[in-house]
Design a protein around this motif. Structure first.
Motif, PDB file in Angstrom:
ATOM      1  N   PHE A   1     -49.521   0.466  18.004  1.00  0.00           N
ATOM      2  CA  PHE A   1     -48.115   0.830  18.157  1.00  0.00           C
ATOM      3  C   PHE A   1     -47.693   0.793  19.630  1.00  0.00           C
ATOM      4  CE2 PHE A   1     -44.642   3.710  18.913  1.00  0.00           C
ATOM      5  CZ  PHE A   1     -43.736   3.312  17.951  1.00  0.00           C
ATOM      6  N   ILE A   2     -48.488   1.420  20.484  1.00  0.00           N
ATOM      7  CA  ILE A   2     -48.137   1.453  21.912  1.00  0.00           C
ATOM      8  C   ILE A   2     -48.124   0.045  22.501  1.00  0.00           C
ATOM      9  CG2 ILE A   2     -48.875   2.281  24.184  1.00  0.00           C
ATOM     10  CD1 ILE A   2     -47.649   4.452  22.424  1.00  0.00           C
ATOM     11  N   ARG A   3     -49.094  -0.779  22.135  1.00  0.00           N
ATOM     12  CA  ARG A   3     -49.157  -2.146  22.656  1.00  0.00           C
ATOM     13  C   ARG A   3     -47.936  -2.950  22.202  1.00  0.00           C
ATOM     14  NH1 ARG A   3     -50.482  -6.643  20.295  1.00  0.00           N
ATOM     15  NH2 ARG A   3     -51.499  -5.600  18.549  1.00  0.00           N
ATOM     16  N   ARG A   4     -47.634  -2.911  20.914  1.00  0.00           N
ATOM     17  CA  ARG A   4     -46.498  -3.670  20.396  1.00  0.00           C
ATOM     18  C   ARG A   4     -45.161  -3.154  20.943  1.00  0.00           C
ATOM     19  NH1 ARG A   4     -47.126  -6.834  15.795  1.00  0.00           N
ATOM     20  NH2 ARG A   4     -49.219  -6.852  14.924  1.00  0.00           N
ATOM     21  N   PHE A   5     -45.038  -1.833  21.031  1.00  0.00           N
ATOM     22  CA  PHE A   5     -43.784  -1.262  21.526  1.00  0.00           C
ATOM     23  C   PHE A   5     -43.555  -1.635  22.989  1.00  0.00           C
ATOM     24  CE2 PHE A   5     -40.958   2.017  23.145  1.00  0.00           C
ATOM     25  CZ  PHE A   5     -39.981   2.023  22.164  1.00  0.00           C
ATOM     26  N   SER A   6     -44.600  -1.565  23.786  1.00  0.00           N
ATOM     27  CA  SER A   6     -44.444  -1.869  25.215  1.00  0.00           C
ATOM     28  C   SER A   6     -44.167  -3.350  25.459  1.00  0.00           C
ATOM     29  CB  SER A   6     -45.678  -1.426  25.993  1.00  0.00           C
ATOM     30  OG  SER A   6     -46.812  -2.154  25.575  1.00  0.00           O
ATOM     31  N   GLU A   7     -44.639  -4.218  24.578  1.00  0.00           N
ATOM     32  CA  GLU A   7     -44.359  -5.647  24.731  1.00  0.00           C
ATOM     33  C   GLU A   7     -42.888  -5.978  24.500  1.00  0.00           C
ATOM     34  OE1 GLU A   7     -46.930  -7.585  21.991  1.00  0.00           O
ATOM     35  OE2 GLU A   7     -48.691  -7.457  23.304  1.00  0.00           O
TER      36      GLU A   7
ATOM     37  N   LYS B   1     -38.849   0.666  13.925  1.00  0.00           N
ATOM     38  CA  LYS B   1     -39.142   0.373  12.522  1.00  0.00           C
ATOM     39  C   LYS B   1     -40.117  -0.794  12.385  1.00  0.00           C
ATOM     40  CE  LYS B   1     -36.350  -1.714   9.521  1.00  0.00           C
ATOM     41  NZ  LYS B   1     -35.170  -2.029   8.739  1.00  0.00           N
ATOM     42  N   GLU B   2     -39.847  -1.891  13.056  1.00  0.00           N
ATOM     43  CA  GLU B   2     -40.703  -3.070  12.956  1.00  0.00           C
ATOM     44  C   GLU B   2     -42.080  -2.818  13.561  1.00  0.00           C
ATOM     45  OE1 GLU B   2     -39.987  -5.909  11.366  1.00  0.00           O
ATOM     46  OE2 GLU B   2     -38.060  -5.056  10.772  1.00  0.00           O
ATOM     47  N   THR B   3     -42.129  -2.134  14.687  1.00  0.00           N
ATOM     48  CA  THR B   3     -43.406  -1.850  15.335  1.00  0.00           C
ATOM     49  C   THR B   3     -44.263  -0.928  14.484  1.00  0.00           C
ATOM     50  OG1 THR B   3     -42.356  -2.114  17.493  1.00  0.00           O
ATOM     51  CG2 THR B   3     -44.459  -0.985  17.448  1.00  0.00           C
ATOM     52  N   THR B   4     -43.655   0.083  13.885  1.00  0.00           N
ATOM     53  CA  THR B   4     -44.405   1.000  13.025  1.00  0.00           C
ATOM     54  C   THR B   4     -44.973   0.267  11.820  1.00  0.00           C
ATOM     55  OG1 THR B   4     -42.996   2.834  13.699  1.00  0.00           O
ATOM     56  CG2 THR B   4     -44.262   3.129  11.699  1.00  0.00           C
ATOM     57  N   GLN B   5     -44.176  -0.551  11.181  1.00  0.00           N
ATOM     58  CA  GLN B   5     -44.638  -1.290  10.008  1.00  0.00           C
ATOM     59  C   GLN B   5     -45.812  -2.199  10.363  1.00  0.00           C
ATOM     60  OE1 GLN B   5     -41.663  -3.839   8.347  1.00  0.00           O
ATOM     61  NE2 GLN B   5     -42.922  -4.433   6.606  1.00  0.00           N
ATOM     62  N   ASN B   6     -45.692  -2.953  11.432  1.00  0.00           N
ATOM     63  CA  ASN B   6     -46.753  -3.887  11.797  1.00  0.00           C
ATOM     64  C   ASN B   6     -48.000  -3.175  12.309  1.00  0.00           C
ATOM     65  OD1 ASN B   6     -45.320  -6.199  11.064  1.00  0.00           O
ATOM     66  ND2 ASN B   6     -44.214  -6.179  12.995  1.00  0.00           N
ATOM     67  N   ALA B   7     -47.833  -2.067  13.012  1.00  0.00           N
ATOM     68  CA  ALA B   7     -48.998  -1.313  13.484  1.00  0.00           C
ATOM     69  C   ALA B   7     -49.746  -0.679  12.315  1.00  0.00           C
ATOM     70  CB  ALA B   7     -48.572  -0.249  14.481  1.00  0.00           C
TER      71      ALA B   7
END
Length: 133
Positions: free
Chosen positions: A72-78, A39-45
């Motif tokens: 999204f991929i960058r934030r999720f993987s972090e 949820k947070e990653t989608t919103q910020n991406a």
């Protein structure tokens, strides 16, 4: 003798129940972590992929598809747990009006009584970008 068997039975049952509680708590925490992260990653991406130039020129609210996927991929993987393997599926990305549909799948497993038990954890999210004027 009979009372001592009851004592051993209660201790063994307690150890097994504590193990089961630990296992299901781990699965629940993984599911909650995945959903919150999704949820947070989608919103910020989506906010990062907002096309400011298009908004200034035409007033249209839209996102850039490639930039959204990259962010999204960058934030999720972090922020993902390194012990899990994730499958990210993008079902629908609409640039105007901004809408995305995606799903995260992972597996959570443990060994119970010399037998490996695995659960498939799947979180799906449909999101739209809301902009305050």
């Amino acid at each position: 003798m009979r009372e001592s068997f009851w004592g051993v039975f209660i201790i063994v049952t307690g150890v097994i129940l504590v193990g089961l509680i630990y296992f299901f708590q781990n699965v629940t925490n993984t599911d909650e972590h995945n959903y919150t992260l999704l949820k947070e990653t989608t919103q910020n991406a989506m906010i990062d992929a907002f096309d400011v130039a298009e908004y200034r020129s035409t007033g249209a609210i839209r996102i850039n598809r490639e930039k959204f996927v990259e962010n999204f991929i960058r934030r999720f993987s972090e922020n993902a747990q390194l012990s899990n393997t994730y499958v990210v599926e993008f079902y629908d990305i609409v640039e105007e009006p901004p809408k995305v549909s995606l799903q995260i799948k992972s597996k959570q497993g443990s060994v119970v009584a010399n037998e490996e038990v695995e659960f498939d954890i799947s979180n799906k999210l449909d999101a739209i970008l809301e902009v305050d004027y």
